[in-house]
Design a protein around this motif. Structure first.
Motif, PDB file in Angstrom:
ATOM      1  N   VAL A 248       0.834  -1.203   0.000  1.00  0.00           N
ATOM      2  CA  VAL A 248       0.000   0.000   0.000  1.00  0.00           C
ATOM      3  C   VAL A 248       0.867   1.252   0.000  1.00  0.00           C
ATOM      4  CG1 VAL A 248      -1.642   1.339   1.371  1.00  0.00           C
ATOM      5  CG2 VAL A 248      -1.965  -1.119   1.089  1.00  0.00           C
ATOM      6  N   VAL A 249       1.947   1.247   0.762  1.00  0.00           N
ATOM      7  CA  VAL A 249       2.863   2.384   0.810  1.00  0.00           C
ATOM      8  C   VAL A 249       3.431   2.682  -0.575  1.00  0.00           C
ATOM      9  CG1 VAL A 249       5.154   3.090   1.603  1.00  0.00           C
ATOM     10  CG2 VAL A 249       3.488   2.229   3.242  1.00  0.00           C
ATOM     11  N   CYS A 250       3.864   1.651  -1.276  1.00  0.00           N
ATOM     12  CA  CYS A 250       4.439   1.837  -2.613  1.00  0.00           C
ATOM     13  C   CYS A 250       3.417   2.427  -3.569  1.00  0.00           C
ATOM     14  CB  CYS A 250       4.955   0.507  -3.152  1.00  0.00           C
ATOM     15  SG  CYS A 250       6.381  -0.149  -2.259  1.00  0.00           S
ATOM     16  N   VAL A 251       2.161   1.962  -3.488  1.00  0.00           N
ATOM     17  CA  VAL A 251       1.109   2.459  -4.373  1.00  0.00           C
ATOM     18  C   VAL A 251       0.809   3.928  -4.081  1.00  0.00           C
ATOM     19  CG1 VAL A 251      -1.338   2.262  -4.945  1.00  0.00           C
ATOM     20  CG2 VAL A 251       0.057   0.204  -4.752  1.00  0.00           C
ATOM     21  N   CYS A 252       0.594   4.272  -2.820  1.00  0.00           N
ATOM     22  CA  CYS A 252       0.178   5.628  -2.450  1.00  0.00           C
ATOM     23  C   CYS A 252       1.292   6.652  -2.622  1.00  0.00           C
ATOM     24  CB  CYS A 252      -0.325   5.642  -1.006  1.00  0.00           C
ATOM     25  SG  CYS A 252      -1.851   4.715  -0.765  1.00  0.00           S
ATOM     26  N   PHE A 253       2.461   6.362  -2.088  1.00  0.00           N
ATOM     27  CA  PHE A 253       3.554   7.320  -2.168  1.00  0.00           C
ATOM     28  C   PHE A 253       4.053   7.479  -3.595  1.00  0.00           C
ATOM     29  CE2 PHE A 253       3.771   6.617   2.399  1.00  0.00           C
ATOM     30  CZ  PHE A 253       4.047   7.895   2.859  1.00  0.00           C
ATOM     31  N   GLY A 254       4.098   6.394  -4.353  1.00  0.00           N
ATOM     32  CA  GLY A 254       4.616   6.464  -5.716  1.00  0.00           C
ATOM     33  C   GLY A 254       3.812   7.391  -6.594  1.00  0.00           C
ATOM     34  N   ALA A 255       2.478   7.256  -6.576  1.00  0.00           N
ATOM     35  CA  ALA A 255       1.619   8.081  -7.424  1.00  0.00           C
ATOM     36  C   ALA A 255       1.686   9.555  -7.036  1.00  0.00           C
ATOM     37  CB  ALA A 255       0.177   7.584  -7.337  1.00  0.00           C
ATOM     38  N   THR A 256       1.690   9.845  -5.746  1.00  0.00           N
ATOM     39  CA  THR A 256       1.658  11.235  -5.303  1.00  0.00           C
ATOM     40  C   THR A 256       3.004  11.925  -5.492  1.00  0.00           C
ATOM     41  OG1 THR A 256       0.015  10.568  -3.677  1.00  0.00           O
ATOM     42  CG2 THR A 256       0.986  12.742  -3.414  1.00  0.00           C
TER      43      THR A 256
END
Length: 312
Positions: A248-256
């Motif tokens: 989840v961290v990779c998904v959220c931080f990566g996009a933002t």
């Protein structure tokens, strides 16, 4: 300055240009966004119910997960219903104060989610590196305090950014976006926006990079501790407790990070809208799927609930 403020008061509503002007594309996007939004609601509400009903999930890790599910529902609901309405409507307007409120809520819950992911990383660090003292360190008061701190930090940043964004004199009212979003609104300003750009960069550092640094620090210590475990089974179990959160961290931080801290250009506006769409509906949809499919305890709780309904 007085004339600039007067210019701003004439903007009574905004026109959202959306993702596409093609009718067929809009119908396709409506079906896609509606499906994802329903998955967001059903998935996150299901996680909230499972955590509430199953006593085995009454621990700090799942307390933070329940807060994350609540935040995801609120964040997605700040823009998805309006997006769905506009995809089927010829009139894609939003009143000025509704736009202000939408930006405030979306930035508030969006920022709170990043701080919350940082708090969850600290929780996993304590669980893996200090397992014998986990219940003592991660007591109820600390969990509530961390949650309140995440929400306060997220909405404090949101309030500051919303005020300085709408304080600007606006020359146009057509927002090239599907929602009221900071960078898109700044493009409407007729005055100097250099201060706003600096504040967006500072806000991005505080809301994105600081929690990200905490996550990297926590998982650096976690990986070191896992590698010191002698048995392969022990290493697998320790890593399994962190796999869902790390995904989840990779998904959220990566996009933002790509959206707010990446290079800006005229051609990046359309890419920015697509990435914003990903973060607005795709990421909140993936979170419950990741935590349910990758988490044996959640799946066990789901099976237990289904068996109860089957018996009744």
């Amino acid at each position: 300055m007085g004339q600039e403020n007067k210019t701003q008061t004439w903007v009574s509503e905004f026109i959202l240009l959306g993702l596409s002007s093609d009718p067929e594309t809009q119908v396709f996007l409506f079906v896609l966004v509606l499906t994802m939004y329903l998955v967001i609601l059903v998935g996150n509400i299901l996680i909230l119910l499972l955590i509430r009903l199953d006593s085995r999930l009454h621990n700090p890790m799942y307390f933070f997960l329940s807060v994350l599910s609540f935040v995801d529902i609120c964040y997605a609901s700040s823009s998805a219903p309006q997006m769905l309405a506009h995809l089927l409507s010829a009139q894609k307007s939003i009143p000025f104060y509704s736009c202000v409120l939408q930006l405030l809520i979306s930035l508030g819950f969006g920022g709170s989610e990043f701080f919350l992911l940082g708090a969850m990383a600290y929780d996993r660090y304590v669980a893996v590196c200090h397992p014998l003292h986990y219940t003592v360190i991660m007591h109820g008061g600390l969990c509530l305090g961390l949650t309140a701190g995440c929400l306060v930090a997220g909405f404090t940043n949101s309030l500051m950014e919303t005020i300085i964004t709408f304080w600007l004199p606006l020359c146009h009212n057509a927002i090239n976006h599907f929602a009221c979003e900071t960078l898109a609104i700044l493009r409407l300003a007729c005055g100097d926006i250099s201060f706003n750009k600096v504040m967006v960069a500072i806000s991005g550092f505080l809301v994105i990079m600081l929690p990200c640094s905490l996550v990297l620090f926590s998982y650096g210590r976690i990986v070191t501790a896992i590698l010191q475990i002698r048995s392969a089974q022990g290493r697998s179990k320790a890593f399994g407790t962190c796999a869902s959160h790390l995904t989840v961290v990779c998904v959220c931080f990566g996009a933002t990070i790509f959206t707010y801290l990446g290079p800006q250009s005229a051609s990046s506006v359309e890419v920015e809208k697509i990435v914003s769409l990903f973060y607005a509906v795709v990421a909140p949809m993936l979170n419950p799927l990741i935590y349910s499919l990758k988490n044996k305890e959640v799946m066990a709780a789901l099976r237990k609930v289904l068996e109860k309904f089957r018996d009744k």
